[in-house]
Design a protein around this motif. Structure first.
Motif, PDB file in Angstrom:
ATOM      1  N   SER A   1       0.836  -1.122   0.105  1.00 14.87           N
ATOM      2  CA  SER A   1      -0.115  -0.039  -0.151  1.00 14.87           C
ATOM      3  C   SER A   1       0.801   1.302  -0.001  1.00 14.87           C
ATOM      4  O   SER A   1       1.750   1.313   0.909  1.00 14.87           O
ATOM      5  CB  SER A   1      -0.894   0.049   1.296  1.00 14.87           C
TER       6      SER A   1
ATOM      7  N   ASP B   1      -5.914  -6.608   3.933  1.00 14.44           N
ATOM      8  CA  ASP B   1      -6.546  -5.488   4.719  1.00 14.44           C
ATOM      9  C   ASP B   1      -5.232  -4.383   5.114  1.00 14.44           C
ATOM     10  O   ASP B   1      -4.308  -5.020   5.461  1.00 14.44           O
ATOM     11  CB  ASP B   1      -7.006  -6.091   6.174  1.00 14.44           C
ATOM     12  N   LEU B   2      -5.520  -3.118   4.874  1.00 12.07           N
ATOM     13  CA  LEU B   2      -4.566  -2.228   5.034  1.00 12.07           C
ATOM     14  C   LEU B   2      -4.498  -2.044   6.493  1.00 12.07           C
ATOM     15  O   LEU B   2      -3.646  -1.224   6.919  1.00 12.07           O
ATOM     16  CB  LEU B   2      -4.858  -0.714   4.156  1.00 12.07           C
TER      17      LEU B   2
ATOM     18  N   LEU C   1      -6.731  -8.316  -2.338  1.00 10.73           N
ATOM     19  CA  LEU C   1      -6.132  -7.227  -1.667  1.00 10.73           C
ATOM     20  C   LEU C   1      -6.150  -7.649  -0.221  1.00 10.73           C
ATOM     21  O   LEU C   1      -6.946  -7.930   0.315  1.00 10.73           O
ATOM     22  CB  LEU C   1      -6.597  -5.962  -2.138  1.00 10.73           C
TER      23      LEU C   1
ATOM     24  N   ASN D   1      -4.114  -1.708  -4.859  1.00 12.16           N
ATOM     25  CA  ASN D   1      -3.053  -2.442  -5.223  1.00 12.16           C
ATOM     26  C   ASN D   1      -2.038  -1.597  -6.576  1.00 12.16           C
ATOM     27  O   ASN D   1      -2.911  -1.311  -7.322  1.00 12.16           O
ATOM     28  CB  ASN D   1      -3.352  -3.591  -6.044  1.00 12.16           C
TER      29      ASN D   1
ATOM     30  N   LEU E   1      -9.339  -0.880  -0.221  1.00 14.51           N
ATOM     31  CA  LEU E   1      -8.058  -1.381  -0.589  1.00 14.51           C
ATOM     32  C   LEU E   1      -7.333  -0.849  -1.831  1.00 14.51           C
ATOM     33  O   LEU E   1      -8.193  -0.442  -2.698  1.00 14.51           O
ATOM     34  CB  LEU E   1      -7.994  -2.838  -0.211  1.00 14.51           C
TER      35      LEU E   1
END
Length: 205
Positions: A3, A202-203, A200, A90, A88
């Motif tokens: 991220s 989890d940030l 993607l 990418n 999210l």
């Protein structure tokens, strides 16, 4: 999948993310599809440099320079509110990809832009990911878009002006056949697919 916010959720105003000073640019083509929980957007800026982006609960803004040194900018206002803390991104593939979490997961989005005519030449359905309303929801659980939108945002019975699938009740047979064919072709590689097109992370992690 790294991220650009170094693991932090994508929250904040456009200016807080540095977008307020971005110069005007070319509108890029972008693809979209949805699941029950999220809306997937792929912005077709090839191998972007000097990339800036921002997500708020009402929209997405992104700008960057392509490999051929053209400057692109997209400012997209959503028809429904989203959940920024679960959204999210990418940036490692050929194109930037966003997974936008819906604030209300019971709504099937009939379009990705609040102004359905503004991006009609730039917005395309991502047929490799698209699912129809009846594939995502039972008939008694979905909240129809016109029950939660303002009167001026209601859908007509005809095809969407952006070339997107309208509500199921307004979909003509030609469009149904086109989407069925596209689903049969899902296994075929296309130029729009990323080699790392997977879930993607989890940030928040």
């Amino acid at each position: 999948f790294a991220s650009p916010t170094e693991g932090r959720p994508l929250i904040g105003s456009v200016r807080a993310a540095g977008m307020g000073d971005a110069k005007r640019g070319i509108t890029p083509t972008f693809l979209w599809a949805q699941t029950r929980e999220s809306v997937h957007i792929t912005v077709q800026i090839v191998n972007p440099e000097n990339l800036k982006h921002s997500i708020t609960d009402t929209g997405l803004e992104i700008s960057g320079d392509s490999a051929d040194k053209k400057h692109y900018m997209l400012k997209l206002e959503f028809p429904h509110r989203i959940n920024t803390t679960k959204s999210l991104i990418n940036l490692k593939g050929r194109y930037p990809r966003f997974e936008i979490a819906k604030a209300n997961t019971k709504i099937f989005w009939n379009r990705v832009a609040k102004d359905k005519r503004k991006f009609k030449n730039f917005c395309k359905v991502d047929f490799n990911k698209w699912q129809d309303e009846d594939e995502l929801y039972d008939s008694d659980e979905v909240e129809k878009e016109d029950e939660t939108s303002k009167p001026e945002e209601k859908e007509s019975d005809g095809p969407d002006a952006m070339g997107l699938p309208p509500a199921v009740g307004g979909m003509d047979q030609d469009r149904v056949d086109m989407m069925k064919k596209a689903k049969l072709d899902k296994g075929r590689p296309t130029d729009d697919e990323d080699s790392d097109d997977g879930p993607l992370p989890d940030l928040d992690g």
